[in-house]
Scaffold this active site. Sequence first.
Site, short mmCIF file in Angstrom:
data_model
loop_
_atom_site.label_atom_id
_atom_site.label_comp_id
_atom_site.label_asym_id
_atom_site.label_seq_id
_atom_site.Cartn_x
_atom_site.Cartn_y
_atom_site.Cartn_z
N CYS A 106 101.23 54.71 54.13
CA CYS A 106 102.66 55.51 53.35
C CYS A 106 103.05 56.83 53.95
CB CYS A 106 102.14 55.10 51.86
SG CYS A 106 104.42 55.13 51.05
N HIS A 196 100.66 50.21 50.79
CA HIS A 196 99.94 50.44 50.26
C HIS A 196 98.70 49.27 49.95
CE1 HIS A 196 100.08 54.40 48.55
NE2 HIS A 196 101.36 54.27 48.76
N GLU A 198 95.11 50.20 50.55
CA GLU A 198 94.13 50.13 49.33
C GLU A 198 94.42 49.81 47.40
OE1 GLU A 198 96.91 54.17 49.26
OE2 GLU A 198 96.69 52.54 50.17
#
EC number: 6.3.5.2
Length: 540
Positions: A106, A196, A198
């Site tokens: 990001c 993202h 994660e």
Amino acid sequence: MTAPSTPSASSVVPSGADTSPHVAAIHEKILIVDFGSQVTQLIARRVREEGVYSEIVPFQKAEAAFAEMKPKAVILSGGPASVLDADAPAAPMAILEAGVPVLGICYGEQTLAKQLGGTVEAGHHREFGRATIEITDDCALFDGVWQKGGTYDVWMSHGDRVTKLPDGFRGVAKAPGSPISVIADDKRKFYATQFHLEVVHTPDGAKILRNFVRKVAGLTGDWTMRAFREEAIEKIRAQVGTGKVICGLSGGVDSAVAAVLIHEAIGDQLTCVFVDHGMLRKDEAKTVVDLFRHHYNIPLVHVDASETFLGALSGVTDPEQKRKIIGKLFIDVFDAEAKVVGGADYLAQGTLYPDVIESVSFTGGPSVTIKSHHNVGGLPERMNMKLVEPLRELFKDEVRALGRELGLPEIFVGRHPFPGPGLAIRCPGEITAEKLDILRNADAVYIDQIRKAGLYDAIWQAFAVLLPVKTVGVMGDGRTYEYVVGLRAVTSTDGMTADYYPFDMAFLGATATRIINEVKGVNRVVYDVTSKPPGTIEWE
């Protein structure tokens, strides 16, 4: 139970103390440069799930940390800033010129692109939430996960976007709001994603991160709890020497694991103090004493201070007031008992890695206090003792894994989180011994039902609440006017957000029947279906 095992590092670390964990130089490491994302900790956890030690540092300290840590790879986190701002945070060029693989996420993608000569512009269409990307070219990150020409779900949260690539890079994915969603420089092993990877909302995110860790960075994964155990024992011995250590034992996972680990290292140089404030779960005090005093043979001082705590809480209804009274009184009682033990040079605490991370905020400014956390923050300064914090490098799931490695019973290692103030904050309104007994028994029945149904491990946290109201009921031929019990159960990955657990109605009906039949003083049971947010997991 979190107290005294999970204090906030900002309140417990003495002035001038080292606030970074230290891991043996032999381990492979990844440095995570934090630009202020709320989910940076998830990156570290995902990397560690791959067996590689990761450490988070704020971008302001990244260059020094990189030189000291000598990581095998670097990850640049997301963040709330815009790279278009004059004072935008940036990655140290020394890191980008060091020849190690880099992954940007990001904001990390945007600053990587801009710093290396690309162009970033404010997006005409912001992307927040679920999005779909199309893979336009093959890439090491996608190997075995995504195919060229395929479309996949990801999670976006950005306004700016990369519009011109730096020299040496190619775009390998696109999305409606970000025409260059993933960038790759295969020669330098620099990769970055606008989405993202994660978060769980990107279904294949963990696999993509694994490709970076294993295939791009070439790391094998030597971060195990067995290795950590051996290294931690040596470090404890080196730090403590022949000194004595006192440890506040709460019955929770963190303090239990810390105590067993320290005892394995130094034996009877450790004394544990277990303060029973009268707001523990059913039979919890006996369980703690039996395990640590009789099973592990750890020197243990058991203090029944329930009358003292209940006396101080008499007439108190405000939840913050309850927490503060319990926290202060805990320190008073613990301090007094430590003086009776005498001769201790060190105070052991179950500080975890998130506590250490929180002590160095992105902005340096204050955050809003939703609830104060019950901890022993005043003890180190007050008792003039040095700290032993053997778990300060670990996340909660790693502490549980270490507990299993140490042979702790699953009933301790796998138990749900329990607040430091205990049942006090599950009993809204004034607390009395009678109310606590009712709540304790209702909670025991509820948890027993969950365990018998085989659901305990599927739930993040479950507990009963005794409401400060009575309702009319009918039992036999008579009218009753008794308390209402609320039941709460949630699923979560980190406690930051949570959804209520969708029990079937037959389970809830059977549980309510058992509670009403077996717990005197209750004639009504309700189930809480509030998510977090807007609610919190605990009621107070």
